[in-house]
Design a protein around this motif. Structure first.
Motif, short mmCIF file in Angstrom:
data_model
loop_
_atom_site.label_atom_id
_atom_site.label_comp_id
_atom_site.label_asym_id
_atom_site.label_seq_id
_atom_site.Cartn_x
_atom_site.Cartn_y
_atom_site.Cartn_z
N LEU A 115 -6.16 12.02 1.02
CA LEU A 115 -6.59 10.65 0.79
C LEU A 115 -5.60 9.95 -0.13
O LEU A 115 -5.06 10.55 -1.05
N ARG A 116 -5.40 8.69 0.12
CA ARG A 116 -4.47 7.92 -0.69
C ARG A 116 -5.19 6.73 -1.28
O ARG A 116 -5.79 5.93 -0.56
N ILE A 117 -5.14 6.61 -2.59
CA ILE A 117 -5.87 5.56 -3.29
C ILE A 117 -5.38 4.18 -2.89
O ILE A 117 -6.15 3.22 -2.86
N THR A 118 -4.11 4.05 -2.54
CA THR A 118 -3.57 2.74 -2.20
C THR A 118 -3.99 2.28 -0.80
O THR A 118 -3.71 1.16 -0.41
N HIS A 119 -4.65 3.15 -0.04
CA HIS A 119 -5.16 2.78 1.28
C HIS A 119 -6.68 2.67 1.28
O HIS A 119 -7.31 2.68 2.33
N SER A 120 -7.27 2.57 0.09
CA SER A 120 -8.72 2.44 0.00
C SER A 120 -9.15 0.99 0.18
O SER A 120 -8.36 0.06 0.04
N LEU A 121 -10.42 0.81 0.49
CA LEU A 121 -10.96 -0.53 0.64
C LEU A 121 -10.89 -1.30 -0.68
O LEU A 121 -10.55 -2.48 -0.69
N ALA A 122 -11.18 -0.62 -1.77
CA ALA A 122 -11.16 -1.28 -3.09
C ALA A 122 -9.75 -1.78 -3.41
O ALA A 122 -9.58 -2.91 -3.88
N PHE A 123 -8.73 -0.98 -3.14
CA PHE A 123 -7.35 -1.39 -3.42
C PHE A 123 -6.98 -2.58 -2.54
O PHE A 123 -6.33 -3.53 -3.00
N SER A 124 -7.41 -2.56 -1.30
CA SER A 124 -7.11 -3.67 -0.39
C SER A 124 -7.75 -4.96 -0.86
O SER A 124 -7.16 -6.04 -0.78
N LEU A 125 -8.98 -4.86 -1.34
CA LEU A 125 -9.67 -6.06 -1.83
C LEU A 125 -9.02 -6.60 -3.10
O LEU A 125 -8.94 -7.81 -3.30
N ILE A 126 -8.54 -5.71 -3.95
CA ILE A 126 -7.85 -6.14 -5.17
C ILE A 126 -6.54 -6.83 -4.80
O ILE A 126 -6.19 -7.85 -5.37
N PRO A 180 0.80 -1.23 0.00
CA PRO A 180 0.00 0.00 0.00
C PRO A 180 0.84 1.29 0.00
O PRO A 180 0.34 2.34 -0.37
N ASP A 181 2.09 1.20 0.38
CA ASP A 181 2.94 2.38 0.38
C ASP A 181 3.66 2.59 -0.94
O ASP A 181 4.58 3.41 -1.03
N ILE A 182 3.23 1.89 -1.98
CA ILE A 182 3.85 2.04 -3.29
C ILE A 182 3.66 3.46 -3.83
O ILE A 182 4.41 3.91 -4.68
N ASP A 183 2.67 4.19 -3.30
CA ASP A 183 2.45 5.55 -3.78
C ASP A 183 3.58 6.51 -3.36
O ASP A 183 3.67 7.61 -3.88
#
Length: 65
Positions: free
Chosen positions: A53-64, A37-40
């Protein structure tokens, strides 16, 4: 707020909870997954500047992931 140290500690904690016969490969895979998740920090286009807000810490990113 994300933290590389926090994510690495979670990976180490999961590894330590695993049985003692776990391999170094298992530890590496857990660490990479926890730090992903810290790739950003590396790819700046993933880091949105909208209210911190960080897209890599979103629920959708986590599920992917």
């Amino acid at each position: 707020m994300s933290s590389l140290i926090g994510h690495a500690l979670v990976a180490a904690g999961i590894y330590k909870l695993r049985d003692k016969s776990s391999s170094l490969f298992w530890f590496a895979m857990i660490t990479v997954t926890a730090l992903f998740p810290d790739i950003d920090y590396v790819i700046k286009s993933l880091n949105s500047s909208h209210c911190g807000l960080r897209i890599t810490h979103s629920l959708a990113f986590s599920l992917i992931l």
